[in-house]
Design a protein around this motif. Structure first.
Motif, mmCIF file in Angstrom:
data_model
loop_
_atom_site.group_PDB
_atom_site.id
_atom_site.type_symbol
_atom_site.label_atom_id
_atom_site.label_comp_id
_atom_site.label_asym_id
_atom_site.label_seq_id
_atom_site.Cartn_x
_atom_site.Cartn_y
_atom_site.Cartn_z
ATOM 1 N N PRO A 19 0.824 -1.213 0.000
ATOM 2 C CA PRO A 19 0.000 0.000 0.000
ATOM 3 C C PRO A 19 0.856 1.260 0.000
ATOM 4 C CG PRO A 19 0.125 -0.921 2.210
ATOM 5 C CD PRO A 19 0.865 -1.873 1.318
ATOM 6 N N SER A 20 0.335 2.316 -0.585
ATOM 7 C CA SER A 20 1.024 3.621 -0.543
ATOM 8 C C SER A 20 -0.037 4.715 -0.497
ATOM 9 C CB SER A 20 1.915 3.789 -1.770
ATOM 10 O OG SER A 20 1.158 3.622 -2.952
ATOM 11 N N ALA A 21 0.365 5.913 -0.072
ATOM 12 C CA ALA A 21 -0.589 7.017 0.064
ATOM 13 C C ALA A 21 -1.238 7.289 -1.288
ATOM 14 C CB ALA A 21 0.139 8.269 0.568
ATOM 15 N N ASN A 23 -2.308 5.380 -3.349
ATOM 16 C CA ASN A 23 -1.800 4.409 -4.341
ATOM 17 C C ASN A 23 -0.804 5.065 -5.301
ATOM 18 O OD1 ASN A 23 -1.686 1.807 -5.385
ATOM 19 N ND2 ASN A 23 -3.416 2.096 -6.752
ATOM 20 N N ARG A 114 -3.860 -8.764 1.285
ATOM 21 C CA ARG A 114 -4.009 -7.484 1.988
ATOM 22 C C ARG A 114 -4.632 -6.423 1.068
ATOM 23 N NH1 ARG A 114 -3.061 -2.982 1.705
ATOM 24 N NH2 ARG A 114 -2.052 -3.470 -0.262
ATOM 25 N N HIS A 115 -5.575 -5.666 1.598
ATOM 26 C CA HIS A 115 -6.221 -4.620 0.795
ATOM 27 C C HIS A 115 -6.927 -3.631 1.716
ATOM 28 C CE1 HIS A 115 -9.290 -7.641 1.638
ATOM 29 N NE2 HIS A 115 -10.141 -6.629 1.631
ATOM 30 N N THR A 116 -7.327 -2.511 1.121
ATOM 31 C CA THR A 116 -8.083 -1.485 1.859
ATOM 32 C C THR A 116 -9.571 -1.749 1.663
ATOM 33 O OG1 THR A 116 -6.336 0.140 1.443
ATOM 34 C CG2 THR A 116 -8.517 1.003 2.000
ATOM 35 N N ARG A 118 -13.022 0.312 2.413
ATOM 36 C CA ARG A 118 -13.554 1.586 2.905
ATOM 37 C C ARG A 118 -15.047 1.530 3.199
ATOM 38 N NH1 ARG A 118 -9.816 2.921 -1.231
ATOM 39 N NH2 ARG A 118 -7.978 3.972 -0.377
ATOM 40 N N LEU A 194 -6.389 6.472 -7.182
ATOM 41 C CA LEU A 194 -7.568 5.930 -6.498
ATOM 42 C C LEU A 194 -8.727 5.786 -7.473
ATOM 43 C CD1 LEU A 194 -7.375 8.188 -3.303
ATOM 44 C CD2 LEU A 194 -6.795 5.752 -3.444
ATOM 45 N N HIS A 278 -9.059 -0.206 7.188
ATOM 46 C CA HIS A 278 -9.096 1.049 6.419
ATOM 47 C C HIS A 278 -8.190 2.057 7.119
ATOM 48 C CE1 HIS A 278 -11.760 4.661 4.931
ATOM 49 N NE2 HIS A 278 -10.499 4.748 4.554
ATOM 50 N N PRO A 279 -7.065 2.450 6.488
ATOM 51 C CA PRO A 279 -6.180 3.418 7.141
ATOM 52 C C PRO A 279 -6.699 4.848 7.061
ATOM 53 C CG PRO A 279 -5.171 2.519 5.131
ATOM 54 C CD PRO A 279 -6.565 2.001 5.191
ATOM 55 N N TYR A 281 -5.020 8.590 7.526
ATOM 56 C CA TYR A 281 -3.716 9.240 7.668
ATOM 57 C C TYR A 281 -3.849 10.721 8.041
ATOM 58 C CZ TYR A 281 1.106 10.407 6.523
ATOM 59 O OH TYR A 281 2.401 10.830 6.579
ATOM 60 N N MET A 324 -0.250 6.227 12.177
ATOM 61 C CA MET A 324 -1.417 5.830 11.375
ATOM 62 C C MET A 324 -2.543 5.380 12.288
ATOM 63 S SD MET A 324 -2.381 5.535 8.210
ATOM 64 C CE MET A 324 -1.051 5.227 7.053
ATOM 65 N N SER A 338 -7.738 -2.304 -5.680
ATOM 66 C CA SER A 338 -7.111 -1.299 -6.538
ATOM 67 C C SER A 338 -5.988 -1.933 -7.368
ATOM 68 C CB SER A 338 -6.583 -0.136 -5.701
ATOM 69 O OG SER A 338 -5.503 -0.567 -4.945
ATOM 70 N N ARG A 340 -2.324 -1.830 -9.793
ATOM 71 C CA ARG A 340 -0.961 -1.352 -9.648
ATOM 72 C C ARG A 340 -0.401 -0.987 -11.018
ATOM 73 N NH1 ARG A 340 -2.608 -1.388 -5.281
ATOM 74 N NH2 ARG A 340 -1.555 -1.937 -3.331
HETATM 75 C C1 LIG Z 1 0.874 6.296 4.059
HETATM 76 C C2 LIG Z 1 -0.512 5.844 3.662
HETATM 77 C C3 LIG Z 1 -1.593 6.679 3.904
HETATM 78 C C4 LIG Z 1 -2.884 6.279 3.559
HETATM 79 N N1 LIG Z 1 -3.934 7.090 3.889
HETATM 80 C C5 LIG Z 1 -5.196 6.709 3.605
HETATM 81 C C6 LIG Z 1 -6.295 7.505 4.011
HETATM 82 O O1 LIG Z 1 -6.141 8.507 4.728
HETATM 83 N N2 LIG Z 1 -7.532 7.122 3.637
HETATM 84 C C7 LIG Z 1 -7.745 5.999 2.886
HETATM 85 O O2 LIG Z 1 -8.881 5.707 2.550
HETATM 86 N N3 LIG Z 1 -6.701 5.196 2.503
HETATM 87 C C8 LIG Z 1 -5.449 5.529 2.854
HETATM 88 N N4 LIG Z 1 -4.389 4.716 2.517
HETATM 89 C C9 LIG Z 1 -4.636 3.475 1.763
HETATM 90 C C10 LIG Z 1 -4.192 3.609 0.304
HETATM 91 O O3 LIG Z 1 -5.007 4.527 -0.398
HETATM 92 C C11 LIG Z 1 -4.225 2.226 -0.317
HETATM 93 O O4 LIG Z 1 -3.308 1.404 0.360
HETATM 94 C C12 LIG Z 1 -3.866 2.252 -1.788
HETATM 95 O O5 LIG Z 1 -4.866 2.939 -2.506
HETATM 96 C C13 LIG Z 1 -3.722 0.842 -2.364
HETATM 97 O O6 LIG Z 1 -4.875 0.074 -2.151
HETATM 98 P P1 LIG Z 1 -4.834 -1.318 -1.376
HETATM 99 O O7 LIG Z 1 -4.455 -1.035 0.054
HETATM 100 O O8 LIG Z 1 -6.239 -1.851 -1.466
HETATM 101 O O9 LIG Z 1 -3.840 -2.208 -2.044
HETATM 102 C C14 LIG Z 1 -3.091 5.037 2.901
HETATM 103 C C15 LIG Z 1 -2.003 4.193 2.680
HETATM 104 C C16 LIG Z 1 -0.728 4.572 3.080
HETATM 105 C C17 LIG Z 1 0.421 3.617 2.888
#
Ligand SMILES: Cc1cc2nc3c(=O)[nH]c(=O)nc-3n(C[C@H](O)[C@H](O)[C@H](O)COP(=O)(O)O)c2cc1C
Length: 359
Positions: A19-21, A23, A114-116, A118, A194, A278-279, A281, A324, A338, A340
């Motif tokens: 995962p990255s901010a 994506n 692993r995935h997000t 929401r 996204l 769901h992260p 940040y 986080m 999502s 890549r």
């Molecule tokens: C540093 C960082 C900050 C993130 N911040 C948020 C956030 O504030 N809200 C959110 O919905 N997802 C956040 N994410 C999740 C990413 O959007 C997500 O990991 C990325 O889109 C890839 O999707 P995946 O996790 O399903 O593989 C964050 C991920 C990282 C690594």
């Protein structure tokens, strides 16, 4: 024995699922025939919101490192990270020497799963074994803090809302977010950013996002209080979730990378147990912006108060910061995953003549 470059390609493909901010995938994996190095790659040419040494990039690099570590462990390979004197430069952040790989590459299940998510989760509490195990999650100076107690959780949700208000008033952050959104199938196919279908938007949400994509329009609406309404959009999901899990620890570059490793290990393990993650940040980002002097005008006192309250709520030690917040719970539905970037965009094999790579 020299490692088959295809084996390393498979390893890089698993790492690239990290995962990255938004994506943004701010990295390149470079293989020279004996070492794999992770370096910074600027992907948003116009919106340079998160640079090589930014907290968000370092967390993402930690996530990538964790995916590599899981893949190497799955293949019973020793992992000996080589850290440069200043990892924050990203040239490289870290590298690992590879030798004695098994003939076939085995994929680590967790990194693939692993995935997000929401969407809104069920209210069922976390099982007691998960709660107990959270105590053991450590990396560098970092640890996980579980927030389930109602007043503590409401307090944290309030800090998310106040920080989101600051985010929606920040032109630079707004333009970065809008630049990350992928609306059409062609945009989604690029494989970064996204996909709006992954955002769990309510009916009309996509059209509303398009409407406010022009900062001048949002700035006018903000004078009528739009940022306050926008900041409330996560409230229902946060309130329904049975738990918030925070990753906290020291703020230097190595520890931030370690926080990204810890976050990803925890996230992966929870996903493997059927729990959704769901992260969030925004609190960390606004506090870092307070320190960097890049908040939206007028938000300094509000975010300083958020910082103070966050330390009190999470009972942080001096020198610790919030890396986080993860919203955790049982999902009602499997979300869309999502995409890549194509592997060629993130993996460079310097061990092969360029013509061989093109084949
Ligand atoms: C540093 C960082 C900050 C993130 N911040 C948020 C956030 O504030 N809200 C959110 O919905 N997802 C956040 N994410 C999740 C990413 O959007 C997500 O990991 C990325 O889109 C890839 O999707 P995946 O996790 O399903 O593989 C964050 C991920 C990282 C690594």
């Amino acid at each position: 024995m020299a490692i088959d470059p295809n084996w390393v390609r498979k390893l890089a493909a698993v790492a690239a699922l990290a995962p990255s901010a938004d994506n943004s995938q701010p990295w390149t994996l470079r293989w020279n025939g004996s070492e794999l190095a992770i370096a910074f790659e600027l992907r948003h040419q116009t919106h340079r919101v998160f640079g090589a040494d930014s907290h968000a990039t370092l967390i993402s690099v930690g996530a990538l490192t964790d995916h590599l570590q899981a893949a190497l462990a799955r293949n019973a390979m020793p992992v000996n990270w080589q850290w440069p004197s200043d990892p924050a430069l990203g040239r490289p952040y870290v590298s690992v020497a590879l030798h004695d790989a098994p003939a076939n590459f085995a994929s680590p299940e967790g990194a693939l799963r692993r995935h997000t998510n929401r969407s809104i989760y069920r209210r069922d509490p976390l099982p007691s074994d998960v709660v107990r195990e959270l105590d053991g999650y450590r990396e560098g100076s970092n640890r996980a803090v579980l927030v389930v107690d109602r007043p503590q959780k409401s307090g944290l949700i309030r800090l998310v809302r106040l920080s989101s208000e600051g985010r929606f008033c920040n032109q630079q952050l707004h333009e970065w977010l809008i630049g990350s959104l992928r609306f059409t199938p062609e945009e989604v196919a690029r494989g970064d950013g996204l996909d709006v279908r992954t955002l769990g938007l309510p009916p009309g949400g996509k059209q509303f996002l398009r409407l406010i994509s022009d900062w001048r329009r949002l700035a006018v609406l903000n004078r009528l209080g739009a940022y306050k309404l926008l900041a409330l959009s996560d409230f229902a999901a946060l309130t329904a979730a049975p738990a918030l899990v925070c990753v906290v620890g020291a703020a230097d570059a190595r520890n931030v990378i370690d926080a990204g490793r810890l976050m990803t290990r925890l996230w992966t393990d929870l996903n493997l147990k059927g729990l959704a993650v769901h992260p969030y940040y925004v609190v960390t980002d606004q506090i870092n912006r307070l320190r960097a002097g890049t908040l939206a005008p007028g938000f300094e006192p509000k975010i300083a108060a958020v910082d103070e309250e966050m330390h009190r709520l999470l009972q942080l030690q001096s020198g610790e910061t919030l890396h986080m917040i993860l919203r955790v719970g049982y999902p009602n539905a499997e979300p869309l995953r999502s995409k890549r970037l194509p592997l060629e965009a993130v993996f460079v094999d310097d061990s092969q003549p360029k013509t061989a790579q093109a084949r």
